[in-house]
Structure formats: structure tokens, C-alpha cells
Motif scaffolding. Structure first.
Motif, PDB file in Angstrom:
ATOM      1  N   THR A  48      62.643  51.676  92.379  1.00 20.46           N
ATOM      2  CA  THR A  48      62.125  50.409  92.247  1.00 20.46           C
ATOM      3  C   THR A  48      62.729  49.649  91.364  1.00 20.46           C
ATOM      4  OG1 THR A  48      60.264  50.935  91.123  1.00 20.46           O
ATOM      5  CG2 THR A  48      60.169  51.393  93.374  1.00 20.46           C
ATOM      6  N   ALA A  49      63.562  50.074  90.413  1.00 22.83           N
ATOM      7  CA  ALA A  49      64.365  49.375  89.513  1.00 22.83           C
ATOM      8  C   ALA A  49      65.238  48.367  89.896  1.00 22.83           C
ATOM      9  CB  ALA A  49      64.912  50.390  88.413  1.00 22.83           C
ATOM     10  N   THR A  50      65.277  47.249  89.034  1.00 20.57           N
ATOM     11  CA  THR A  50      66.128  46.094  89.515  1.00 20.57           C
ATOM     12  C   THR A  50      68.003  46.693  89.376  1.00 20.57           C
ATOM     13  OG1 THR A  50      64.787  44.496  89.015  1.00 20.57           O
ATOM     14  CG2 THR A  50      67.300  43.907  89.175  1.00 20.57           C
ATOM     15  N   LYS A  51      68.598  46.606  90.513  1.00 19.50           N
ATOM     16  CA  LYS A  51      69.954  47.191  90.116  1.00 19.50           C
ATOM     17  C   LYS A  51      71.049  45.822  89.958  1.00 19.50           C
ATOM     18  CE  LYS A  51      69.034  51.206  91.046  1.00 19.50           C
ATOM     19  NZ  LYS A  51      69.408  52.433  90.241  1.00 19.50           N
ATOM     20  N   ILE A  52      71.892  46.075  89.328  1.00 17.11           N
ATOM     21  CA  ILE A  52      73.013  45.107  89.152  1.00 17.11           C
ATOM     22  C   ILE A  52      74.279  45.603  89.522  1.00 17.11           C
ATOM     23  CG2 ILE A  52      74.172  43.694  87.227  1.00 17.11           C
ATOM     24  CD1 ILE A  52      71.230  42.940  87.727  1.00 17.11           C
ATOM     25  N   THR A  53      75.109  44.826  90.398  1.00 12.00           N
ATOM     26  CA  THR A  53      76.517  44.965  90.639  1.00 12.00           C
ATOM     27  C   THR A  53      77.346  44.419  89.612  1.00 12.00           C
ATOM     28  OG1 THR A  53      76.016  45.293  93.024  1.00 12.00           O
ATOM     29  CG2 THR A  53      78.095  45.092  92.535  1.00 12.00           C
ATOM     30  N   LEU A  54      78.328  45.352  89.145  1.00 13.71           N
ATOM     31  CA  LEU A  54      79.215  44.872  88.101  1.00 13.71           C
ATOM     32  C   LEU A  54      80.722  45.003  88.858  1.00 13.71           C
ATOM     33  CD1 LEU A  54      78.165  46.727  84.995  1.00 13.71           C
ATOM     34  CD2 LEU A  54      77.540  44.575  85.895  1.00 13.71           C
ATOM     35  N   LYS A  55      81.635  44.244  88.778  1.00 14.08           N
ATOM     36  CA  LYS A  55      82.812  44.338  89.452  1.00 14.08           C
ATOM     37  C   LYS A  55      83.927  44.360  88.301  1.00 14.08           C
ATOM     38  CE  LYS A  55      83.584  42.070  93.385  1.00 14.08           C
ATOM     39  NZ  LYS A  55      83.750  41.188  94.316  1.00 14.08           N
ATOM     40  N   SER A  56      84.753  45.135  88.329  1.00 16.40           N
ATOM     41  CA  SER A  56      85.866  45.235  87.252  1.00 16.40           C
ATOM     42  C   SER A  56      86.989  44.374  87.531  1.00 16.40           C
ATOM     43  CB  SER A  56      86.325  46.705  87.259  1.00 16.40           C
ATOM     44  OG  SER A  56      87.165  47.047  88.193  1.00 16.40           O
ATOM     45  N   SER A  57      88.152  44.193  86.675  1.00 18.95           N
ATOM     46  CA  SER A  57      89.262  43.373  86.811  1.00 18.95           C
ATOM     47  C   SER A  57      90.103  44.009  87.988  1.00 18.95           C
ATOM     48  CB  SER A  57      90.140  43.455  85.452  1.00 18.95           C
ATOM     49  OG  SER A  57      90.655  44.884  85.556  1.00 18.95           O
ATOM     50  N   ASP A  58      90.098  45.145  88.649  1.00 16.98           N
ATOM     51  CA  ASP A  58      90.681  45.719  89.721  1.00 16.98           C
ATOM     52  C   ASP A  58      89.833  45.953  91.010  1.00 16.98           C
ATOM     53  OD1 ASP A  58      89.517  47.668  88.086  1.00 16.98           O
ATOM     54  OD2 ASP A  58      90.786  49.082  88.227  1.00 16.98           O
ATOM     55  N   GLU A  59      88.711  45.189  90.979  1.00 19.63           N
ATOM     56  CA  GLU A  59      87.972  45.095  92.085  1.00 19.63           C
ATOM     57  C   GLU A  59      86.959  46.245  92.325  1.00 19.63           C
ATOM     58  OE1 GLU A  59      87.659  42.205  93.969  1.00 19.63           O
ATOM     59  OE2 GLU A  59      88.993  41.558  92.431  1.00 19.63           O
ATOM     60  N   GLU A  60      87.060  47.383  91.456  1.00 21.30           N
ATOM     61  CA  GLU A  60      86.022  48.281  91.684  1.00 21.30           C
ATOM     62  C   GLU A  60      84.499  47.867  91.191  1.00 21.30           C
ATOM     63  OE1 GLU A  60      86.783  52.591  90.375  1.00 21.30           O
ATOM     64  OE2 GLU A  60      88.488  51.881  89.523  1.00 21.30           O
ATOM     65  N   THR A  61      83.644  48.193  91.969  1.00 23.91           N
ATOM     66  CA  THR A  61      82.278  47.793  91.934  1.00 23.91           C
ATOM     67  C   THR A  61      81.400  49.103  91.298  1.00 23.91           C
ATOM     68  OG1 THR A  61      81.856  48.213  94.183  1.00 23.91           O
ATOM     69  CG2 THR A  61      82.547  46.004  93.622  1.00 23.91           C
ATOM     70  N   PHE A  62      80.279  48.532  90.572  1.00 23.77           N
ATOM     71  CA  PHE A  62      79.430  49.738  89.955  1.00 23.77           C
ATOM     72  C   PHE A  62      78.055  49.006  90.061  1.00 23.77           C
ATOM     73  CE2 PHE A  62      83.584  50.194  88.188  1.00 23.77           C
ATOM     74  CZ  PHE A  62      83.875  51.433  87.903  1.00 23.77           C
ATOM     75  N   GLU A  63      77.226  50.276  90.432  1.00 25.64           N
ATOM     76  CA  GLU A  63      75.827  49.511  90.709  1.00 25.64           C
ATOM     77  C   GLU A  63      74.849  50.389  89.520  1.00 25.64           C
ATOM     78  OE1 GLU A  63      72.975  50.610  93.930  1.00 25.64           O
ATOM     79  OE2 GLU A  63      72.997  48.467  94.305  1.00 25.64           O
ATOM     80  N   VAL A  64      74.264  49.493  88.605  1.00 27.41           N
ATOM     81  CA  VAL A  64      73.462  50.450  87.652  1.00 27.41           C
ATOM     82  C   VAL A  64      72.202  49.657  87.299  1.00 27.41           C
ATOM     83  CG1 VAL A  64      75.959  50.648  86.312  1.00 27.41           C
ATOM     84  CG2 VAL A  64      74.524  48.557  85.877  1.00 27.41           C
ATOM     85  N   ASP A  65      71.454  50.207  86.656  1.00 26.13           N
ATOM     86  CA  ASP A  65      70.068  49.486  86.468  1.00 26.13           C
ATOM     87  C   ASP A  65      70.071  48.319  85.541  1.00 26.13           C
ATOM     88  OD1 ASP A  65      68.946  51.527  87.904  1.00 26.13           O
ATOM     89  OD2 ASP A  65      68.106  52.897  86.096  1.00 26.13           O
ATOM     90  N   GLN A  66      69.208  47.506  85.494  1.00 26.98           N
ATOM     91  CA  GLN A  66      69.403  46.257  84.600  1.00 26.98           C
ATOM     92  C   GLN A  66      69.164  46.530  83.204  1.00 26.98           C
ATOM     93  OE1 GLN A  66      67.016  42.886  86.050  1.00 26.98           O
ATOM     94  NE2 GLN A  66      67.763  41.677  84.387  1.00 26.98           N
ATOM     95  N   ASP A  67      68.500  47.848  83.043  1.00 25.08           N
ATOM     96  CA  ASP A  67      68.175  47.982  81.625  1.00 25.08           C
ATOM     97  C   ASP A  67      69.560  48.393  81.027  1.00 25.08           C
ATOM     98  OD1 ASP A  67      65.722  47.498  81.507  1.00 25.08           O
ATOM     99  OD2 ASP A  67      65.075  49.564  81.852  1.00 25.08           O
ATOM    100  N   VAL A  68      70.425  49.334  81.731  1.00 22.81           N
ATOM    101  CA  VAL A  68      71.908  49.490  81.406  1.00 22.81           C
ATOM    102  C   VAL A  68      72.492  48.417  81.208  1.00 22.81           C
ATOM    103  CG1 VAL A  68      73.934  50.900  82.145  1.00 22.81           C
ATOM    104  CG2 VAL A  68      71.686  51.957  82.394  1.00 22.81           C
ATOM    105  N   ALA A  69      72.564  47.298  82.212  1.00 19.54           N
ATOM    106  CA  ALA A  69      73.596  46.292  82.106  1.00 19.54           C
ATOM    107  C   ALA A  69      73.422  45.463  81.045  1.00 19.54           C
ATOM    108  CB  ALA A  69      73.374  45.489  83.694  1.00 19.54           C
ATOM    109  N   ASN A  70      71.847  45.376  80.616  1.00 17.79           N
ATOM    110  CA  ASN A  70      71.452  44.497  79.541  1.00 17.79           C
ATOM    111  C   ASN A  70      71.827  45.100  78.191  1.00 17.79           C
ATOM    112  OD1 ASN A  70      70.249  42.721  81.272  1.00 17.79           O
ATOM    113  ND2 ASN A  70      67.984  43.299  80.829  1.00 17.79           N
ATOM    114  N   MET A  71      72.567  46.277  78.114  1.00 18.64           N
ATOM    115  CA  MET A  71      73.199  46.602  76.846  1.00 18.64           C
ATOM    116  C   MET A  71      74.278  45.861  76.280  1.00 18.64           C
ATOM    117  SD  MET A  71      72.812  50.544  75.847  1.00 18.64           S
ATOM    118  CE  MET A  71      73.474  50.360  74.426  1.00 18.64           C
ATOM    119  N   SER A  72      74.783  45.022  77.263  1.00 20.25           N
ATOM    120  CA  SER A  72      75.827  44.044  77.184  1.00 20.25           C
ATOM    121  C   SER A  72      75.365  42.713  77.027  1.00 20.25           C
ATOM    122  CB  SER A  72      76.859  44.277  78.232  1.00 20.25           C
ATOM    123  OG  SER A  72      77.663  43.013  78.134  1.00 20.25           O
TER     124      SER A  72
END
Length: 204
Positions: A48-72
Motif C-alpha cells: 500500500t506504500a506509494t511507489k515512485i518511478t525513476l528513469k535514468s539517463s539511459d532510459e532504465e526505470t526503477f520503482e521505489v517506495d516514496q520514502d526511499v525516493a525522498n532521501m534525494s
């Protein structure tokens, strides 16, 4: 025969009489049983945690919890601007480096969580040991992590990686440092001597 009194104040027959009522073992009046392994105040289920999708410079995508993403701080600000439903583009970070950054942030978030006693789930010494192992990478990767941490504004990771570089050059002469990091010396002997005189404190 001596009667006994139940919790509601009603008379019941003695234990030796017919229809005797025995108190339940292990259950105190006014105490409700809670199924074993279940407790109130449990953390939100991972699904049920909010997921965030991150896309790298070479178009790779990563799905992480928002708590993890918010460290940045960089990603956190972008989420506030665009929302959590849009993939966050990170044009300055490759998929390989982003994967390492996510590994670091995920560990730090999980290590900071509290157990039932209110203490961190991972001891501080264990965190330090893990961090020391995390930065045992080749120089190229270490420098890319510094750049990624700086761009993503992750202070803890930037401090860790910069400290690792500082440890590598501590006690070395300028010549040893240039050799260790494949740095070309573009100073003439005279210019180098002048620098040494002006900044003698740095060479002591």
C-alpha cells in the motif's frame, strides 16, 4: 456447600457441584486476547506504500517506495512539482549508478525504522560496517557516485563518498595522489615549488 461468585456478581455452584463453571485459564477479567503475532500500530503494508518511478539517463526505470525516493532532495522537489504518478527523469545519472544510489537509500530507510522497543532496527555499528563495504568500489564508480549524490542532493551519500576519497589521499604526497588517481601534472617544477611555498600548511 459454599457458593462462589462470578465476575458479574452472580452466584454459581461450587466446583464440586453439578453445572460448575470453571474460570478460563490464563484469562484475567477485563483483558482481551490478541492473536499471537498481531499488534496494533503496525507499519503500513508494503503493497500500500506509494511507489515512485525513476528513469535514468539511459532510459532504465526503477520503482521505489516514496520514502526511499525522498532521501534525494532533488527527487522530492520534483515529486512535489509533478506528482507521484509521473516517472521522474534523471538525465545526469546512469542506470548503473542509479541502482547503487537506490541500494544505499533503501538500506538507510530500512535501518532507520524503529522496532517494538522504539530503537532502530539496525545498530549504528552495523550501519557503519555496511557503509564501509558499500564504498569499496573502483575509483570510477566512486566518482560517479559522488556526482550522482551531488546532483540528487543526498547529503549522507555525498558525505560518505567524499570521506572515502579523503581517506584514500590522506598522508600521500602530491606525486602519490596524482599516480593513484591518474592525474596529469601540468605544472612546471618552478610553478609547483611556488605552490608549495604559498600553501606550505597543506604539505606538512
Amino acid at each position: 456447600e459454599t457458593p462462589s461468585i462470578d465476575r458479574e456478581g452472580k452466584r454459581i455452584t461450587s466446583a464440586s457441584g453439578d453445572g460448575a463453571r470453571e474460570p478460563k485459564q490464563g484469562v484475567q477479567p477485563g483483558v482481551r486476547r490478541v492473536p499471537q503475532g498481531r499488534f496494533f500500530g503496525a507499519a503500513m503494508d508494503e503493497d500500500t506504500a506509494t511507489k515512485i518511478t525513476l528513469k535514468s539517463s539511459d532510459e532504465e526505470t526503477f520503482e521505489v517506495d516514496q520514502d526511499v525516493a525522498n532521501m534525494s532532495e532533488t527527487i522530492k522537489n520534483m515529486i512535489e512539482d509533478t506528482g507521484a504518478d509521473v516517472a521522474i527523469p534523471l538525465p545526469n545519472v546512469s542506470g548503473k549508478d542509479l541502482s547503487k544510489v537506490i541500494e544505499y537509500c533503501t538500506y538507510k530507510v530500512n535501518a532507520a525504522k524503529k522496532n517494538a522497543d522504539g530503537n532502530p532496527t539496525v545498530a549504528e555499528e552495523d550501519v557503519k560496517t555496511w557503509e564501509n563495504e558499500f564504498v569499496k568500489v573502483d575509483q570510477g564508480t566512486l566518482f560517479q557516485l559522488i556526482l550522482a549524490a551531488n546532483y540528487l542532493n543526498i547529503k549522507e551519500l555525498l558525505d560518505l563518498t567524499c570521506h572515502s576519497v579523503a581517506s584514500m589521499i590522506r598522508g600521500k604526497s602530491p606525486e602519490e595522489i596524482r599516480k593513484a588517481f591518474n592525474i596529469k601534472n601540468d605544472f612546471t617544477p618552478e610553478e609547483e615549488e611556488e605552490v608549495r611555498r604559498e600553501h606550505q600548511w597543506a604539505f606538512d
